[in-house]
Each structure stands twice: as structure tokens, then as C-alpha cells.
Design an enzyme around this catalytic site. Structure first.
Site, PDB file in Angstrom:
ATOM      1  N   GLY A  21       2.054 -53.124  45.210  1.00 12.15           N
ATOM      2  CA  GLY A  21       2.322 -54.544  45.002  1.00 12.15           C
ATOM      3  C   GLY A  21       3.014 -55.103  46.240  1.00 12.15           C
ATOM      4  O   GLY A  21       3.703 -54.368  46.953  1.00 12.15           O
ATOM      5  N   GLY A  57       1.446 -50.252  42.967  1.00  8.78           N
ATOM      6  CA  GLY A  57       0.568 -51.196  42.270  1.00  8.78           C
ATOM      7  C   GLY A  57      -0.914 -50.878  42.401  1.00  8.78           C
ATOM      8  O   GLY A  57      -1.712 -51.242  41.542  1.00  8.78           O
ATOM      9  N   GLU A  75       8.495 -45.339  44.978  1.00  8.78           N
ATOM     10  CA  GLU A  75       9.455 -46.397  44.619  1.00  8.78           C
ATOM     11  C   GLU A  75      10.923 -46.018  44.735  1.00  8.78           C
ATOM     12  O   GLU A  75      11.757 -46.869  45.037  1.00  8.78           O
ATOM     13  CB  GLU A  75       9.187 -46.889  43.184  1.00  8.78           C
ATOM     14  CG  GLU A  75       7.923 -47.704  43.017  1.00  8.78           C
ATOM     15  CD  GLU A  75       6.654 -46.868  42.936  1.00  8.78           C
ATOM     16  OE1 GLU A  75       5.569 -47.448  42.905  1.00  8.78           O
ATOM     17  OE2 GLU A  75       6.751 -45.618  42.925  1.00  8.78           O
ATOM     18  N   ASP A  85       6.813 -47.894  38.412  1.00 13.06           N
ATOM     19  CA  ASP A  85       6.554 -48.886  37.350  1.00 13.06           C
ATOM     20  C   ASP A  85       5.041 -48.941  37.079  1.00 13.06           C
ATOM     21  O   ASP A  85       4.420 -47.907  37.028  1.00 13.06           O
ATOM     22  CB  ASP A  85       7.155 -50.247  37.748  1.00 13.06           C
ATOM     23  CG  ASP A  85       6.582 -50.782  39.054  1.00 13.06           C
ATOM     24  OD1 ASP A  85       6.093 -49.980  39.874  1.00 13.06           O
ATOM     25  OD2 ASP A  85       6.622 -52.006  39.271  1.00 13.06           O
TER      26      ASP A  85
END
Length: 373
Positions: free
Chosen positions: A63, A112, A135, A143
Site C-alpha cells: 500500500g 498490500g 511491516e 495487516d
């Protein structure tokens, strides 16, 4: 220039992530476009198969968190909440999608990028594929529903992958179940041409087509998957401190470089991130993909608000913006991150405008991963 290119061939639709200079990092615009396409195609009888791929040498490097951080700094954490809300909704739709999706994972697949592919039915890796969930080095946590798929990898391999941010190659992805097929680079375009000629939504038929082009790559001798019993022994421990201590105890007996780099990565990562990540993956083991995404949405909102730690902003500064690669975590040590603070990341956000992630009712609860070990 559109950030997502859409190609139609008969009953097949191909979505191409089109920000090659940014390694196809997912922007808000791309997520919105994917949501629109996936929603429309599910209702459209004229569409039976989706292919997802990246333009250039990466599938998707994650992301666009740098944009999220800039917008939070300039505006408010609400922009970030909106970004993740849409991204997690997309992850959920992909994970419960009724039509087959084939993701062609060339080059980098991280964060992402895993969210728009690993949740789908078929994940085809190739010679150039590199997967990671990095992350914790950014002050975030795995996530995009990663607590669902990492917790379903063999033994405690998911804890290893999620806490260290280790890079996996194609053979490792296939062996642990993150990928479903390996197709060598020189046959990938032939596979794609075949998939564009299909006239079925039958996953067995689609699988049969991919099987015709696929091979079984062998694990490299130094792959940590060959040491799963050590990984299970260490990463099954209850706390991050115990996991690291256990790895340090094993290190002298094992001449493998993966142990030393795992310890080093975990010592360099955000202590707060390490603790919330371990708890998240552990909780994911018994939850549906929707429950995982709801919980991760709570967690990510706390991270963006900086309620209990500002490590996410510091990590993005050090790794993505100033690039000095020297984040100053607060608190700086694992033993200073107390259980009651970890607990707070899993609670509702105390803000009258905040609400839990609302997911539409779907027929499925997520996919089973099938390791090829």
C-alpha cells in the site's frame, strides 16, 4: 494515465496495476477502481475469470503508506482510516469471491500487494517472485488480513514470516501454501493467453489449465523451511522476548544464516509492532477472514492515531521519507512494551466519529491454504 488498466478478452477480465515507477504501490485510486471492478464482475454473467497482474518488474510493493502518512500529517488520521477501510473491504471481497481469480505474481509482492492476491483462488509465482510482509520494520504490523493467512501456514512459520519480514522466494511460497502454482518466466505469457480463451468459472478447469504450464521447483538447501522443527520450537513461544531468547539459544548449534538474520531483524524492528503482530497472528488462528480484518482495522486506526506509540510515523520517516534507516522507536525496548498497552490496540477507538469495519454478508469465510511441503 489510468493507475489500473482493464483488458477484456471474452469472459476473462485482466486488471493490471499500472504505477510501474512506484513498483505498483496501491494508491487510494487503485483500491477504489479494484473495488468497483470486483463488485461489478461478480454480478456480471459475461465475466467468468479475473486475472490480476502488475505492469513492469513488480507485482505490487504494498500500500502507498508514504501517501497515507503525508495526508495524516497534513490533514487528519481520518484519511488513513478511509484508505485502510476501503483496502480491507477489497481484501474481504477477494477472499470471499465467488469467481476464480488468477494472480500472476512477478517480482515483488509485499504488504498490500499480498492483500489483493494471496486471498484469491490461484496465486501463480515465477522465477522473479519475492514475497515479504515487512511491516514491523515500519512500525506497523502485518495487516490486509495477513493474520488470517499467516496463521494458517505450516506450524509456526507464519509467526516467523510476520515478525522477521523475511523475503521468500517462489519455491518457499509454493511449499508453505502462499502460492498455488509455479510457472517459469518463459511460459507465463503462454499461460496468460490460454486463460484469456476460457469459457468457464469452474475452478477445477482453471486449475487444470494452470497445471499444464506449471512445474515443481525445489527448495534451496539454505531455506528456513528445511528447518521447520527449529522454527516451530522457537516461534511457538508465548512472548516475543522468549522467541528471541530461544533463537539465540539455537544459534550456536546451527550454522544457518537465517537464524542470525531473524534475530537481527527482530531486534531492529519496532518493539511495539513486534508485540501487537505476534498477538494478532495468534488470534488469527481461530478467526474467519472477516473477523481478522475487523480486528486489524481497529489496530491500524490506533496505529494511525498514534494513541499509544508514534512508531509508524517514525518508521515511515526513517525508511520511506528521509531514508536514513535509523528509526528511534518509543519505547525502545521490548520489555518496556507492557501487556496492558498491547491490549489497547485490540479495543474500539474512543472517538464518537469512529466505527468498526462494516463488512457485507458473504457466502464464504475465506480460503484454505494448501502447503506443498
Amino acid at each position: 494515465m489510468s493507475q489500473v488498466l482493464v483488458e477484456a478478452n471474452g469472459v476473462t477480465r485482466t486488471l493490471v496495476l499500472n504505477r510501474p515507477k512506484q513498483l505498483n504501490a496501491l494508491s487510494s485510486e487503485m483500491i477504489t477502481c479494484f473495488l468497483r471492478c470486483f463488485t461489478a464482475y461478480e454480478e456480471d454473467d459475461g465475466v467468468k475469470l479475473l486475472i490480476v497482474k502488475g505492469k513492469g518488474r513488480a507485482f505490487c510493493a504494498g500500500g502507498d503508506v508514504a501517501a497515507v502518512v503525508r495526508s495524516i500529517n497534513n490533514d487528519s488520521w481520518k484519511y488513513g482510516a478511509h484508505f485502510f477501510r476501503n483496502e480491507f473491504l477489497l481484501n474481504y471481497i477477494i477472499a470471499t469471491y465467488s469467481k476464480p481469480q488468477v494472480s500472476l505474481l512477478t517480482g515483488i509482492v509485499m504488504g498490500g500487494g499480498a492483500g489483493v492476491s494471496i486471498h484469491g483462488r490461484f496465486r501463480v509465482v515465477t522465477d522473479s517472485t519475492v514475497f515479504a510482509m515487512p511491516e514491523t520494520a515500519l512500525g506497523l504490523f502485518p495487516d490486509i488480513g495477513a493474520s488470517y493467512f499467516l496463521s494458517r501456514l505450516p506450524g509456526f512459520y507464519g509467526e516467523y514470516v510476520g515478525l522477521t519480514g523475511v523475503r521468500l522466494d517462489a519455491a518457499e511460497m509454493l511449499a508453505c501454501g502462499l502460492a498455488t502454482h509455479f510457472v517459469s518466466s518463459d511460459r507465463l505469457s503462454l499461460l496468460e493467453e490460454s486463460l484469456k480463451k476460457v469459457d468457464t468459472s469452474d475452478p477445477f478447469a482453471i486449475c487444470g489449465i494452470i497445471d499444464q504450464y506449471s512445474q515443481q521447483p525445489s527448495l534451496k538447501e539454505k531455506s528456513a523451511l528445511n528447518r521447520l522443527e527449529i522454527i516451530n520450537k522457537c516461534f511457538s513461544k508465548k512472548t516475543v522476548e522468549e522467541i528471541i531468547a530461544s533463537l539465540e539459544q539455537e544459534a550456536p548449534n546451527v550454522a544457518d544464516e537465517w537464524i542470525a538474520s531473524a534475530i537481527q531483524s527482530m531486534r531492529k524492528a519496532s518493539p511495539t509492532s513486534m508485540k501487537i503482530s505476534l498477538r494478532s497472528i495468534r488470534e488469527g488462528r481461530t478467526q474467519t477472514v472477516g473477523e481478522c480484518l475487523r480486528r486489524e482495522y481497529r489496530m491500524v486506526c490506533h496505529v494511525m492515531r498514534g494513541d499509544f506509540s508514534r512508531d509508524f510515523f517514525e518508521g515511515c520517516r526513517a525508511i520511506l521519507l528521509d531514508r536514513d534507516r535509523n528509526p528511534k522507536w518509543m519505547p525502545p525496548r521490548l520489555e518496556e512494551v507492557h501487556d496492558e498497552v498491547v491490549e489497547k490496540y485490540f479495543s474500539k477507538v474512543d472517538d464518537p466519529e469512529w466505527e468498526d469495519l462494516d463488512l457485507p454478508p458473504r457466502r464464504s469465510h475465506g480460503r484454505r491454504l494448501v502447503p506443498k511441503l
